[in-house]
Design a protein around this motif. Structure first.
Motif, PDB file in Angstrom:
ATOM      1  N   VAL A 146       0.827  -1.195   0.000  1.00 36.48           N
ATOM      2  CA  VAL A 146       0.000   0.000   0.000  1.00 36.48           C
ATOM      3  C   VAL A 146       0.864   1.248   0.000  1.00 36.48           C
ATOM      4  O   VAL A 146       0.526   2.270  -0.564  1.00 36.48           O
TER       5      VAL A 146
ATOM      6  N   SER B 147      -6.599  -2.720 -13.434  1.00 37.45           N
ATOM      7  CA  SER B 147      -6.086  -3.418 -12.252  1.00 37.45           C
ATOM      8  C   SER B 147      -4.861  -4.263 -12.582  1.00 37.45           C
ATOM      9  O   SER B 147      -4.130  -4.673 -11.681  1.00 37.45           O
TER      10      SER B 147
ATOM     11  N   ARG C  91      -2.804  -1.055  -6.108  1.00 37.16           N
ATOM     12  CA  ARG C  91      -4.053  -0.776  -5.399  1.00 37.16           C
ATOM     13  C   ARG C  91      -4.134   0.668  -4.917  1.00 37.16           C
ATOM     14  O   ARG C  91      -5.207   1.259  -4.879  1.00 37.16           O
ATOM     15  N   SER C  92      -2.981   1.229  -4.563  1.00 31.64           N
ATOM     16  CA  SER C  92      -2.965   2.587  -4.018  1.00 31.64           C
ATOM     17  C   SER C  92      -3.192   3.651  -5.079  1.00 31.64           C
ATOM     18  O   SER C  92      -3.310   4.832  -4.757  1.00 31.64           O
TER      19      SER C  92
ATOM     20  N   ASN D 128      -1.031  -7.441  -4.734  1.00 29.44           N
ATOM     21  CA  ASN D 128      -2.153  -8.179  -4.156  1.00 29.44           C
ATOM     22  C   ASN D 128      -1.719  -9.474  -3.473  1.00 29.44           C
ATOM     23  O   ASN D 128      -2.552 -10.258  -3.042  1.00 29.44           O
TER      24      ASN D 128
ATOM     25  N   ASP E  13      -7.464   7.389  -2.704  1.00 32.25           N
ATOM     26  CA  ASP E  13      -6.173   6.740  -2.917  1.00 32.25           C
ATOM     27  C   ASP E  13      -5.130   7.255  -1.936  1.00 32.25           C
ATOM     28  O   ASP E  13      -4.280   6.501  -1.462  1.00 32.25           O
TER      29      ASP E  13
ATOM     30  N   TRP F 260     -12.882  -0.736  -4.712  1.00 36.76           N
ATOM     31  CA  TRP F 260     -12.858  -1.401  -3.398  1.00 36.76           C
ATOM     32  C   TRP F 260     -12.841  -2.918  -3.551  1.00 36.76           C
ATOM     33  O   TRP F 260     -12.006  -3.605  -2.964  1.00 36.76           O
TER      34      TRP F 260
ATOM     35  N   ASN G 212      -9.570  -4.071  -5.181  1.00 32.50           N
ATOM     36  CA  ASN G 212      -8.476  -4.043  -4.212  1.00 32.50           C
ATOM     37  C   ASN G 212      -8.451  -5.270  -3.316  1.00 32.50           C
ATOM     38  O   ASN G 212      -7.389  -5.711  -2.875  1.00 32.50           O
ATOM     39  N   ASN G 213      -9.622  -5.825  -3.032  1.00 31.51           N
ATOM     40  CA  ASN G 213      -9.728  -6.895  -2.041  1.00 31.51           C
ATOM     41  C   ASN G 213      -9.888  -8.294  -2.644  1.00 31.51           C
ATOM     42  O   ASN G 213     -10.186  -9.243  -1.916  1.00 31.51           O
TER      43      ASN G 213
END
Length: 496
Positions: free
Chosen positions: A9, A166, A171-172, A259, A336, A389, A392-393
């Protein structure tokens, strides 16, 4: 490597241990590239800016064109010339959403196979041709048929581009890029009003009314954009010739550990489909997605300000979308920056709640117009955060691609509902339509805190497990096991 998700991150540097792990697991074509360099924060920003300038303009224009056809034609004589009665116009809108939702998941599965530089421009050219043909329909059945074809053709664009981004950005930095991309749709709301206003003066040219010229000209422009995209768009970091080999290596390294602490899975296996379909995150995020996409489509397709002339109605659509674009940029940048999604989604939901509450009330046109500003800004500014969101997960490239397509595809069925709830007989207050939109927002306000609580609880348990591993009380899973677990790995941390 024992680093946690938090290292991905922040602005991490390339460590020797990560490079050793990299040599054990081939990712993204890295074996053909030199070792990733150590970049200063300033040089890293310049690299992402270089990538932005190559990818984002063409993607934004492509999405702007896909949204340009989602309104205004009704005001330029479509319903009158085709003799649409009752709910026929709403049914025609709905018939677009059904194939659009169904084909989003298959489209994401084939994106990597056909290559983004072929797939995304290809479907753009196809829907441009279909949109042009829509300007030539003469009957209601023809309109429905063309709308179905348009839904199939456009289905692969948004989930495809969101998944594509992606694969490039960490992710940031993802929400800012999805925000830029989706900002094109927000601007489309403004431009389509101005565009339709200008085209209205062509009504009667060659025997065609204004609505026909809207579709014909937008379709021709879309085909041109698609053809340009064939030249401009690139596939993946390892094949991007506009980057140096060292820059390619850095981007691939960044994504490899973004990730996953041991390198993200990128090869397709059937289990990824099962994992995506059975992941609780996907289904609860669909409900949160619906809380803003229902209002977004409802307000995009109808924008009920009151009884005004067609030119005034077209021009009144512009200011809310300009305001929404500003709010969207603000939310994306700071989301972000602080690496949190939920607070900004909550703020967007509250804006929609307030806006629909105003519009359902018996108040003046000025008050309703103010409420419309809140609805447009809330639904559009919160949407990129919802998409980012879940992305990211989810860890594992194919699981993420399938999960995002399910998220967007099933969630977009709320758009089909929104197409049928603002009925002409409900003017001027549209109590039924605004009431159902309030229901969507209410569902989101219930499930958003549940999601945050669940993520927080899981993150805490995983942190406790990793502490026991550090103390020698638990055995840490092997890199292969961590990679297979993906976002269920004990060192993966969900973003809130």
């Amino acid at each position: 490597m024992t680093g946690s998700l938090t290292s991905s991150v922040k602005n991490e540097k390339v460590s020797d241990k990560q490079l050793e792990t990299a040599s054990d697991y081939e990712f993204g074509g890295e074996s053909q590239l030199p070792r990733p360099p150590v970049l200063s924060e300033d040089n890293e920003r310049k690299l992402w800016r270089k990538i932005d300038l190559r990818l984002m303009p063409i993607l934004c224009v492509m999405y702007l064109m896909s949204f340009m056809d989602r309104g205004n034609a009704k005001l330029q004589g479509l319903t009158t010339q085709l003799n649409l009665t009752g709910n026929q116009y709403n049914i025609a809108l709905t018939m677009y959403f059904i194939p659009y939702c169904i084909f989003e998941c298959p489209a994401n599965l084939v994106l990597k196979k056909f290559r983004p530089s072929i797939w995304l421009p290809g479907i753009t050219v196809v829907w441009g041709v279909i949109m042009t043909l829509m300007g030539l329909v003469k009957t209601y059945p023809q309109l429905v048929g063309v709308r179905v074809c348009l839904g199939v053709a456009e289905a692969g664009l948004f989930p495809g581009v969101a998944y594509y981004l992606s694969l490039w950005y960490p992710r940031s930095a993802l929400q800012t890029r999805i925000g830029l991309f989706f900002g094109a749709a927000t601007l489309a709301g403004a431009f389509s009003g101005l565009f339709a206003f200008a085209i209205s003066f062509m009504s009667g040219t060659r025997g065609l009314l204004g609505w026909s010229w809207i579709f014909i000209l937008e379709g021709i422009i879309t085909v041109a954009v698609g053809l340009i995209a064939f030249i401009v768009l690139v596939d993946f970091p390892a094949t991007a010739k506009f980057l140096t080999p060292e820059e390619q290596a850095f981007v691939i390294w960044k994504k490899k550990y973004d990730n996953s602490s041991v390198g993200e899975e990128e090869k397709f296996e059937v289990k990824h489909i099962y994992q995506a379909f059975t992941d609780w995150q996907v289904w609860i995020h669909i409900l949160i997605y619906m809380s803003l996409i229902g209002p977004l489509y409802g307000i995009t397709l109808f924008l009920p300000f009151g009884e005004f002339s067609t030119p005034i109605s077209q021009l009144l659509t512009v200011p809310p979308y300009v305001f929404a674009t500003i709010v969207l940029g603000f939310f994306a940048y700071y989301s972000d920056k602080v690496m949190m999604r939920s607070p900004f989604i909550l703020a967007a939901q509250i804006m929609c709640l307030t806006g629909f509450s105003i519009n359902i009330a018996n108040v003046s046109h000025g008050a309703k117009y103010f409420g419309t500003f809140l609805i447009v800004a809330g639904s559009y500014s919160g949407f990129p955060g919802i998409v980012a969101w879940l992305s990211n997960n989810l860890s594992g490239q194919y699981k993420r691609g399938i999960g995002m397509a399910l998220h967007i595809g099933i969630g977009n069925f709320s758009g089909a509902i929104a197409s049928n709830i603002f009925r002409s007989q409900d003017k001027p207050r549209f109590i039924l339509g605004h009431g159902i939109e309030l229901m969507f927002v209410g569902i989101g306000l219930i499930f958003l805190p549940i999601t945050v609580f669940t993520y927080t609880r899981i993150n805490k348990k995983r942190a406790e497990f990793m502490n026991r591993v550090a103390e020698g009380l638990e055995k840490k899973p092997s890199p292969e096991e961590l990679r297979a677990l993906g976002d269920r790995a004990p060192d993966f941390r969900y973003i809130l």
